[in-house]
Design a protein around this motif. Structure first.
Motif, mmCIF file in Angstrom:
data_model
loop_
_atom_site.group_PDB
_atom_site.id
_atom_site.type_symbol
_atom_site.label_atom_id
_atom_site.label_comp_id
_atom_site.label_asym_id
_atom_site.label_seq_id
_atom_site.Cartn_x
_atom_site.Cartn_y
_atom_site.Cartn_z
ATOM 1 N N TRP A 115 52.266 30.651 25.515
ATOM 2 C CA TRP A 115 52.152 31.840 26.598
ATOM 3 C C TRP A 115 51.819 31.509 27.943
ATOM 4 C CZ3 TRP A 115 55.309 35.817 26.567
ATOM 5 C CH2 TRP A 115 55.247 36.820 25.612
ATOM 6 N N HIS A 116 52.411 31.480 29.091
ATOM 7 C CA HIS A 116 52.331 30.819 30.129
ATOM 8 C C HIS A 116 52.591 31.558 31.369
ATOM 9 C CE1 HIS A 116 52.397 28.919 34.382
ATOM 10 N NE2 HIS A 116 51.501 28.372 34.381
ATOM 11 N N ILE A 117 51.212 32.302 31.898
ATOM 12 C CA ILE A 117 51.861 33.664 32.383
ATOM 13 C C ILE A 117 51.267 33.219 33.854
ATOM 14 C CG2 ILE A 117 50.630 35.625 32.811
ATOM 15 C CD1 ILE A 117 49.610 36.034 30.271
ATOM 16 N N ASN A 118 52.473 33.432 35.004
ATOM 17 C CA ASN A 118 52.117 32.573 36.393
ATOM 18 C C ASN A 118 51.262 33.734 36.880
ATOM 19 O OD1 ASN A 118 54.626 31.483 35.763
ATOM 20 N ND2 ASN A 118 55.101 32.367 36.915
ATOM 21 N N ALA A 119 50.120 32.855 37.415
ATOM 22 C CA ALA A 119 49.153 33.347 38.535
ATOM 23 C C ALA A 119 49.758 33.851 39.947
ATOM 24 C CB ALA A 119 47.808 32.744 38.429
ATOM 25 N N ALA A 120 49.510 34.877 40.395
ATOM 26 C CA ALA A 120 49.952 35.219 41.971
ATOM 27 C C ALA A 120 48.621 33.798 42.891
ATOM 28 C CB ALA A 120 49.446 36.938 42.218
ATOM 29 N N HIS A 121 49.194 33.593 43.776
ATOM 30 C CA HIS A 121 48.829 33.303 45.039
ATOM 31 C C HIS A 121 47.374 33.418 45.540
ATOM 32 C CE1 HIS A 121 47.391 29.989 48.636
ATOM 33 N NE2 HIS A 121 47.730 29.152 47.821
ATOM 34 N N TYR A 122 46.065 33.063 45.692
ATOM 35 C CA TYR A 122 45.510 33.953 46.411
ATOM 36 C C TYR A 122 45.497 34.671 47.656
ATOM 37 C CZ TYR A 122 43.192 30.261 48.824
ATOM 38 O OH TYR A 122 42.860 28.926 50.613
ATOM 39 N N LEU A 123 46.445 33.703 48.353
ATOM 40 C CA LEU A 123 46.768 34.386 49.548
ATOM 41 C C LEU A 123 47.676 35.360 49.380
ATOM 42 C CD1 LEU A 123 47.114 31.486 51.584
ATOM 43 C CD2 LEU A 123 45.333 32.497 51.782
ATOM 44 N N GLU A 124 48.460 35.822 48.271
ATOM 45 C CA GLU A 124 48.619 36.962 47.761
ATOM 46 C C GLU A 124 48.714 37.358 47.385
ATOM 47 O OE1 GLU A 124 53.583 34.566 47.639
ATOM 48 O OE2 GLU A 124 52.106 34.293 46.462
ATOM 49 N N SER A 125 47.057 38.159 47.381
ATOM 50 C CA SER A 125 46.700 38.708 45.995
ATOM 51 C C SER A 125 45.098 39.599 46.854
ATOM 52 C CB SER A 125 45.733 38.199 44.998
ATOM 53 O OG SER A 125 46.921 37.088 44.452
ATOM 54 N N TRP A 126 45.092 40.723 46.336
ATOM 55 C CA TRP A 126 43.861 41.863 46.636
ATOM 56 C C TRP A 126 43.473 40.911 45.839
ATOM 57 C CZ3 TRP A 126 43.379 44.539 50.160
ATOM 58 C CH2 TRP A 126 44.604 45.961 51.055
ATOM 59 N N SER A 127 42.052 40.725 45.804
ATOM 60 C CA SER A 127 40.850 40.276 45.370
ATOM 61 C C SER A 127 39.376 40.859 45.913
ATOM 62 C CB SER A 127 40.565 38.866 45.218
ATOM 63 O OG SER A 127 39.754 38.234 44.690
ATOM 64 N N ASP A 128 38.463 39.950 45.803
ATOM 65 C CA ASP A 128 36.819 39.853 46.511
ATOM 66 C C ASP A 128 36.233 38.954 46.234
ATOM 67 O OD1 ASP A 128 36.183 40.361 43.516
ATOM 68 O OD2 ASP A 128 35.643 41.857 43.635
ATOM 69 N N ALA A 129 35.466 38.353 47.525
ATOM 70 C CA ALA A 129 34.812 37.385 46.767
ATOM 71 C C ALA A 129 32.641 37.519 47.705
ATOM 72 C CB ALA A 129 35.943 36.418 48.287
ATOM 73 N N ARG A 130 32.867 36.354 47.278
ATOM 74 C CA ARG A 130 31.168 36.546 47.534
ATOM 75 C C ARG A 130 30.532 34.795 48.510
ATOM 76 N NH1 ARG A 130 27.090 37.872 42.478
ATOM 77 N NH2 ARG A 130 25.633 37.511 44.446
ATOM 78 N N ALA A 131 30.378 34.751 49.896
ATOM 79 C CA ALA A 131 30.155 33.596 50.527
ATOM 80 C C ALA A 131 29.012 32.980 49.793
ATOM 81 C CB ALA A 131 29.736 34.360 51.694
ATOM 82 N N PHE A 132 28.476 31.328 50.285
ATOM 83 C CA PHE A 132 27.441 30.958 49.749
ATOM 84 C C PHE A 132 26.130 31.505 50.029
ATOM 85 C CE2 PHE A 132 26.931 30.198 53.933
ATOM 86 C CZ PHE A 132 25.983 30.334 54.102
ATOM 87 N N ASP A 133 26.206 32.810 50.287
ATOM 88 C CA ASP A 133 24.719 33.789 50.955
ATOM 89 C C ASP A 133 24.593 34.926 50.372
ATOM 90 O OD1 ASP A 133 26.413 35.027 53.084
ATOM 91 O OD2 ASP A 133 24.773 34.807 54.023
ATOM 92 N N GLY A 134 25.491 34.737 49.118
ATOM 93 C CA GLY A 134 25.661 35.924 48.654
ATOM 94 C C GLY A 134 26.051 37.368 49.421
ATOM 95 N N THR A 135 27.200 36.889 50.567
ATOM 96 C CA THR A 135 27.772 38.203 51.211
ATOM 97 C C THR A 135 29.641 38.369 50.667
ATOM 98 O OG1 THR A 135 26.755 37.742 53.271
ATOM 99 C CG2 THR A 135 28.686 38.831 53.332
ATOM 100 N N ALA A 136 29.196 39.732 50.215
ATOM 101 C CA ALA A 136 30.328 40.699 49.557
ATOM 102 C C ALA A 136 31.376 40.042 50.323
ATOM 103 C CB ALA A 136 30.219 41.858 48.503
ATOM 104 N N SER A 137 32.459 39.679 50.209
ATOM 105 C CA SER A 137 33.732 40.569 51.647
ATOM 106 C C SER A 137 35.441 40.505 50.317
ATOM 107 C CB SER A 137 33.916 39.299 52.411
ATOM 108 O OG SER A 137 34.364 38.212 52.191
ATOM 109 N N ILE A 138 36.321 41.336 50.951
ATOM 110 C CA ILE A 138 38.035 41.627 50.379
ATOM 111 C C ILE A 138 38.642 40.879 51.147
ATOM 112 C CG2 ILE A 138 39.458 43.826 50.812
ATOM 113 C CD1 ILE A 138 36.825 46.337 50.563
ATOM 114 N N VAL A 139 39.341 40.017 49.602
ATOM 115 C CA VAL A 139 40.225 39.194 50.340
ATOM 116 C C VAL A 139 41.512 40.185 49.871
ATOM 117 C CG1 VAL A 139 41.419 37.382 49.517
ATOM 118 C CG2 VAL A 139 39.153 37.450 49.313
ATOM 119 N N GLN A 140 42.355 40.480 51.528
ATOM 120 C CA GLN A 140 43.553 40.503 51.276
ATOM 121 C C GLN A 140 44.513 39.696 51.927
ATOM 122 O OE1 GLN A 140 43.354 43.305 54.964
ATOM 123 N NE2 GLN A 140 45.131 44.250 55.038
#
Length: 283
Positions: free
Chosen positions: A254-279
């Motif tokens: 099975w191969h499941i297509n992933a959405a590109h990160y610019l087309e996805s909701w997500s969350d992220a953490r910067a190098f210093d641990g700061t949490a932010s939202i990906v829209q």
């Protein structure tokens, strides 16, 4: 991160393995060795009068390099009320952009690198003198700027070099001032190469019934002596979730297509641990 941890709670026999061919295994292992726990090291270049980079191109690459470049250059601007600037020492094996900006640069063979770093650590600790004028001048400068100097090493350097850097920063009183520690950004800070090796062992012994590969292309970039391709084919059900149909996808049912990160909701953490939202970007 929490979702993966919850998944492992719901499926107690499941295992999580993380692998990237270019990783930070040595930095994590050295932190475990020197500090007793894996940490993310955060550098405060805006507080450092003297910087020693041991094969770390911090102005151009790695987590936080944009912030670091700005902070570092802020100490280099001469104004009417501020005539002194920071000093940058670079010891490296290959010319880098950071090395090109150095006030003092020393080229060292990869085979000699560890020995030179150990000499610096010994001199900083007052144990011995190397007899090398360049190193003695560097150590004097570091000691004259206790608590306002900063030493860092490149991810590709050995565990011994990274451990020595922790030791040097501690001896100079930099820890807590120009160098601080935070919890790791990665979900599971383990040795990635050993993690992949364990997965291969499990696949070969028939313990893996279902393998979910989230991104990555291990068929292409796993170490060749692991024999990942042969062991993968012993897994009854193989699923690849990826942006591209690649070498790994070709060997999965099975191969499941992933959405590109610019087309996805997500969350992220910067190098210093700061949490932010990906829209996702919306036209």
């Amino acid at each position: 991160g929490d979702q993966l941890k919850n998944l492992l709670v719901d499926f107690p026999q499941a295992k999580l393995h993380q692998y990237e061919p270019v990783n930070r295994d040595n930095a994590i292992a050295a932190a475990q060795l020197a500090l007793g726990r894996p940490v993310e090291t955060i550098y405060h270049f805006d507080k450092a009068n003297v910087v020693l980079s041991l094969d770390n191109d911090f102005l151009m690459s790695g987590p936080g390099s944009v912030r670091y470049a700005r902070d570092f250059m802020s100490k280099r601007r001469v104004r009417r009320e501020k005539l002194d600037t920071n000093r940058l020492y670079v010891i490296e094996t290959t010319v880098s952009n950071t090395g090109a900006l150095a006030d003092h640069r020393l080229a060292v063979k990869p085979s000699e690198f560890e020995r030179v770093v150990q000499q610096i650590a010994a001199e900083v600790g007052g144990q011995s003198s190397s007899g090398n004028e360049w190193i003695e001048a560097l150590v004097r400068d570091l000691q004259n700027n206790r608590g306002s100097s900063l030493v860092l090493a490149g991810d590709q350097q050995s565990v011994a070099v990274h451990a020595a850097v922790h030791q040097i920063n501690q001896a100079l009183g930099n820890t807590g001032n120009t160098v601080t520690y935070a919890d790791p950004v990665v979900v599971n800070p383990t040795n990635q190469l050993e993690s992949l090796r364990q997965l291969v062992i499990d696949m070969n012994s028939g313990q893996v019934e279902l393998l979910l590969i989230l991104g990555g292309n291990p068929i292409f970039n796993a170490p060749v002596d692991f024999g990942f391709e042969q062991s993968l084919q012993k897994v009854p059900l193989r699923v690849h979730h990826s942006l591209y149909y690649d070498e790994t996808s070709a060997l999965c049912q099975w191969h499941i297509n992933a959405a590109h990160y610019l087309e996805s909701w997500s969350d992220a953490r910067a190098f210093d641990g700061t949490a932010s939202i990906v829209q996702p970007l919306i036209a």
